[in-house]
Design a protein around this motif. Structure first.
Motif, PDB file in Angstrom:
ATOM      1  N   TYR A 175     -11.308   8.577   5.501  1.00  0.00           N
ATOM      2  CA  TYR A 175     -10.917   7.361   4.781  1.00  0.00           C
ATOM      3  C   TYR A 175     -11.949   6.249   4.891  1.00  0.00           C
ATOM      4  O   TYR A 175     -12.129   5.470   3.974  1.00  0.00           O
ATOM      5  CB  TYR A 175      -9.557   6.858   5.285  1.00  0.00           C
ATOM      6  CG  TYR A 175      -8.425   7.677   4.739  1.00  0.00           C
ATOM      7  CD1 TYR A 175      -7.626   7.178   3.730  1.00  0.00           C
ATOM      8  CD2 TYR A 175      -8.181   8.961   5.196  1.00  0.00           C
ATOM      9  CE1 TYR A 175      -6.596   7.939   3.196  1.00  0.00           C
ATOM     10  CE2 TYR A 175      -7.167   9.729   4.680  1.00  0.00           C
ATOM     11  CZ  TYR A 175      -6.375   9.211   3.680  1.00  0.00           C
ATOM     12  OH  TYR A 175      -5.376   9.966   3.140  1.00  0.00           O
ATOM     13  N   GLY A 260     -10.516  11.229  -6.373  1.00  0.00           N
ATOM     14  CA  GLY A 260      -9.877   9.963  -5.998  1.00  0.00           C
ATOM     15  C   GLY A 260      -9.408   9.934  -4.555  1.00  0.00           C
ATOM     16  O   GLY A 260      -8.952   8.911  -4.073  1.00  0.00           O
ATOM     17  N   GLY A 261      -9.495  11.052  -3.850  1.00  0.00           N
ATOM     18  CA  GLY A 261      -8.990  11.117  -2.484  1.00  0.00           C
ATOM     19  C   GLY A 261     -10.048  10.742  -1.470  1.00  0.00           C
ATOM     20  O   GLY A 261     -11.166  10.408  -1.857  1.00  0.00           O
ATOM     21  N   PRO A 262      -9.799  10.779  -0.196  1.00  0.00           N
ATOM     22  CA  PRO A 262      -8.500  11.104   0.402  1.00  0.00           C
ATOM     23  C   PRO A 262      -7.465  10.025   0.084  1.00  0.00           C
ATOM     24  O   PRO A 262      -7.804   8.842   0.082  1.00  0.00           O
ATOM     25  CB  PRO A 262      -8.794  11.144   1.893  1.00  0.00           C
ATOM     26  CG  PRO A 262     -10.080  10.409   2.077  1.00  0.00           C
ATOM     27  CD  PRO A 262     -10.832  10.522   0.799  1.00  0.00           C
ATOM     28  N   GLY A 263      -6.242  10.458  -0.131  1.00  0.00           N
ATOM     29  CA  GLY A 263      -5.205   9.543  -0.583  1.00  0.00           C
ATOM     30  C   GLY A 263      -5.642   8.981  -1.917  1.00  0.00           C
ATOM     31  O   GLY A 263      -5.891   9.714  -2.854  1.00  0.00           O
ATOM     32  N   THR A 264      -5.768   7.651  -1.981  1.00  0.00           N
ATOM     33  CA  THR A 264      -6.276   7.036  -3.202  1.00  0.00           C
ATOM     34  C   THR A 264      -7.497   6.190  -2.882  1.00  0.00           C
ATOM     35  O   THR A 264      -7.794   5.225  -3.567  1.00  0.00           O
ATOM     36  CB  THR A 264      -5.210   6.142  -3.854  1.00  0.00           C
ATOM     37  OG1 THR A 264      -4.734   5.236  -2.862  1.00  0.00           O
ATOM     38  CG2 THR A 264      -4.057   6.949  -4.391  1.00  0.00           C
TER      39      THR A 264
END
Lengths: 313, 453
Positions: A175, A260-264
């Motif tokens: 992230y 678009g990851g991790p997550g957003t």
């Protein structure tokens, strides 16, 4: 673009003055419009109509298939309120630093060094190498970098090699580093473009200027800030326009490297527009994102245009 | 400023176009043509020379071979029909099919994904022709078990899934389950898992021996659905998951669903999953499992050929977990994408004959021969024992017999794929707590349910 417009405006004004000098508001010849018509028709058909359609879609809630319902401004409100979409625009802002600011600064630095060796043999081969990233298909670039950033990739091997094994990670899966990792690919991509632009700009500076400066005892730094930098204003403006636009409309890199990851954490407006239009059936919201992105790009481009020296021919 | 004046006509022109554009009818104005009569149907296919355009997603090795053989055989049987095959990967098909279908000249036969985001939206838009009449004609209603038929059914307004008209039949069966490496399991001295508790203790043993318990890569995001689904199905059971996905009852914040999220978060914390999984591609995870670097892999039966090739058919095993107290395993899957007829096709009879030809019992034999899992086994087929193929076939038979297959979780709402896959990355990385993760699913779910009415 801006330059072209100005030149046209000026020459048109000159023509008009000649034909109807005394009148306060010069009468324009309708013939001129005929000449513009073919170009305008192509533009209107392939760019104008789709653009207007996109604007129209942005005022509807539409899944792309069944009947759309009017949505007023709610799609636009959503862009401002939806944290995911807001995030996408923020990420594009971060990417601008890596795509535009850093390449331009580093590009200037490299130019300062390179321009001292302008007579070097094989200069053109060197330029080609620098420009190479721009020529490679972006999907290929993205795929290469995915492997560089992977667990057993080049970057981690290098870190291990120099005893920084504790820093290794899956760079695109972390992230804290995913967005920066993508941004760095942008830096790598755009730096060659900047250098090539700047070096050719330096080539246009009259050598007498440098000679005079040197005779006056100017050092490399003074020379750079006194002569090179001011002379490169036009090139810097062009480089900024190209790189900032490429940052704002990034899609392929994100699509291939992270979706678009991790997550957003690495979503960008163009990716959101694509995803909402083609995957999640939110065509209206996608259109609103696209419209806002276009407006943002236009505003920033106009602002950069102000950097352009007034008297570029 | 002279320039400003010159721009005035342009601005007015643009504004005029804009107003004209906006005043025109809303996009997608044609609306559903549910009243369109389908006319009498027949098994007799036209003798005219025609071309059937078919869009499929059978791009992977084994299934691509099968499809080529079946198409060739069909053209041999009906020499007047030419099959124009357009084959795309699942993701490409998903993004382009909607546009193709809403055009004036759509393909005749398409593979449509089940659930609300795809088939439901297509039915709502009046883009698919019902196959209920052909099902009677060709006996599909008795060939397929009810559990498989209902996945391809929708009410004619596209609002209610698993009821109403049939909009397609499937060629292949699918299951998501746990692949295991027999050699690695015997090395760490454990037996193949049957339940979630078994799996957890096996993974703990693997970890203790310094072997990566579970290969997991979710760069493409979709594997998150499979990982969560396997754990959720084992904890919540088939009825609860089925009711949830079909919008009947339940909440994503129900205790079993939160517990499933907690389980995965714990696995991640204990180091059971590939580290940095959000940056690891699914292919990488599959190949690292295939190279013997981990004990388990959670993936679908479509990886059968790849895993069998990498590990050897007899060294790899496959199991779907059985929930506590249940008699049969429960897992996501069911069947491959439905073969649907578009509503604008001029050759519905030929399209139906084609669909029957590539899904019937003789097609099933072709599928088995080419290393695929058919939706329905040919009568008298006995799965081989001791091999991966045998494991998969046996599990599929068991689950089909017990009707204990649950739908893919991303069928739930049109945005669920995004919400769940991003959420899973967050959960695995510890960026979201299990409670936050399930709450985000429930928010998406509640919004869709409200809009859905």
């Amino acid at each position: 673009m801006t330059t072209g417009e100005r030149v046209t405006a000026r020459s048109r004004a000159a023509g008009a003055t000649r034909s109807a000098a005394p009148s306060r508001r010069p009468k324009r010849s309708w013939k001129a419009y005929l000449y513009v018509l073919p170009a305008f028709a192509v533009f209107a058909l392939f760019l104008g109509v789709p653009t207007l359609q996109t604007v129209q879609y942005s005022f509807y809630t539409w899944d792309g298939i069944s009947r759309a319902t009017a949505a007023g401004l709610s799609n636009y409100a959503a862009v401002l309120q939806d944290p995911e979409l807001r995030g996408a625009f923020l990420h594009a802002g971060v990417l601008m630093v890596f795509y535009a600011a850093i390449p331009v600064l580093l590009g200037l630095l490299l130019t300062m060094v390179i321009s001292r060796a302008n007579a070097l043999r094989g200069m053109s081969a060197f330029r080609t190498v620098l420009f190479l990233p721009q020529v490679i298909a972006s999907v290929v670039v993205a795929t290469i970098w995915v492997s560089i950033y992977s667990q057993n990739g080049l970057l981690n091997q290098l870190l291990d090699g120099v005893g920084l094994g504790s820093l290794t990670r899956v760079w695109l899966g972390d992230y804290g580093t995913a967005l920066i990792a993508i941004g760095f690919v942008g830096t790598w991509l755009n730096i060659g473009l900047c250098v090539v632009l700047f070096v050719s700009g330096v080539g246009n500076i009259q050598p007498e200027l440098f000679e005079a400066a040197r005779m006056d005892g100017a050092g490399a730094l003074q020379e750079f800030f006194g002569i090179t930098l001011p002379a490169l204003r036009g090139q810097i403006a062009v480089a900024l326009t190209l790189t900032v636009t490429s940052a704002l409309k990034t899609f392929d890199l994100v699509y291939v490297t992270t979706r678009g990851g991790p997550g957003t954490s690495t979503t960008v407006p163009a990716f959101e527009a694509y995803n909402r239009a083609f995957n999640t059936g939110q065509v209206g919201a996608a259109a609103a994102v696209a419209v806002i992105l276009t407006i943002v790009i236009m505003i920033i481009t106009a602002l950069i245009g102000r950097l352009q020296p007034k008297d570029v021919a | 400023m002279n320039r400003t004046h010159r721009r005035v006509p342009l601005v007015i022109g643009v504004a005029a176009c804009l107003v004209a554009g906006l005043a025109a009818c809303a996009p997608g104005g044609s609306g559903p043509s549910t009243s369109a009569s389908t006319g009498p149907v027949s098994k007799t296919v036209t003798k005219d020379k025609i071309t059937l355009t078919v869009w499929d997603q059978n791009t992977d090795g084994g299934i691509d071979t099968a499809q080529q053989q079946l198409n060739k055989a069909f053209e041999a049987k009906y020499p007047n029909i030419t099959i124009k095959r357009v084959s795309r990967s699942f993701a490409d098909l998903k993004t382009t099919l909607k546009l193709a279908l809403s055009g004036n000249n759509p393909p005749d036969v398409v593979q449509a994904n089940q659930g609300y985001p795809d088939m439901g939206a297509f039915v709502k838009g009046g883009l698919l022709r019902t196959e209920s009449d052909y099902a009677k004609l060709y006996g599909w209603n008795s060939y397929y078990p009810q559990s498989l038929l209902k996945l391809n059914m929708f009410s004619s307004d596209g609002k209610d899934w698993q009821t109403g008209n049939l909009y397609g039949v499937s060629q292949t069966g699918e299951l998501v389950g746990v692949y295991y490496n027999k050699k690695v399991l015997s090395q760490i001295g454990v037996s193949a898992p049957k339940t979630l508790a078994d799996l957890e203790s096996d993974m703990a043993a693997a970890k203790a021996k310094g072997i990566l318990p579970l290969s997991y890569g979710s760069l493409e995001k979709s594997p998150g659905i499979h990982l969560y689904g396997v754990v959720q199905a084992a904890l919540a059971g088939s009825t609860a998951v089925d009711d949830l996905v079909t919008l009947k009852s339940g909440s994503w914040t129900d205790s079993a669903n939160v517990k499933a999220a907690q389980t995965i978060a714990d696995w991640s914390k204990k180091g059971y999953l590939t580290s940095g999984s959000s940056g690891v591609s699914q292919d990488t995870a599959v190949s690292s499992f295939g190279a013997g670097k981990s004990a388990f892999l959670i993936d679908g039966t479509w990886q059968e050929a790849t895993v069998a090739k990498d590990l050897g058919d007899s060294n790899a095993g496959f199991v779907a977990l059985t929930p506590e107290g249940a008699s049969a395993p429960v897992t996501q899957g069911g069947e491959g994408l439905a073969w649907a007829i578009t509503s604008k096709t001029k050759n519905a009879n030929a399209a139906a004959a084609y669909i029957d030809f590539i899904t019937n019992e003789s097609a099933a034999n072709t599928l088995i021969k080419t290393g695929n899992l058919p939706a329905v086994f040919p009568s008298g087929y006995t799965p081989p024992s001791g091999t991966l193929t045998g494991d998969i076939d046996t599990q599929y038979e068991k689950i089909s017999a017990a009707s204990s297959v649950v739908p893919y979780l991303d069928y739930t709402t049109s945005t669920f794929y995004d919400t769940m896959t991003a959420g899973m990355q967050n959960l695995v990385a510890g960026q979201m707590t299990p409670a936050q993760y399930t709450a985000s699913l429930q928010t998406d779910y509640a919004a869709f349910k409200k809009e859905h009415g």
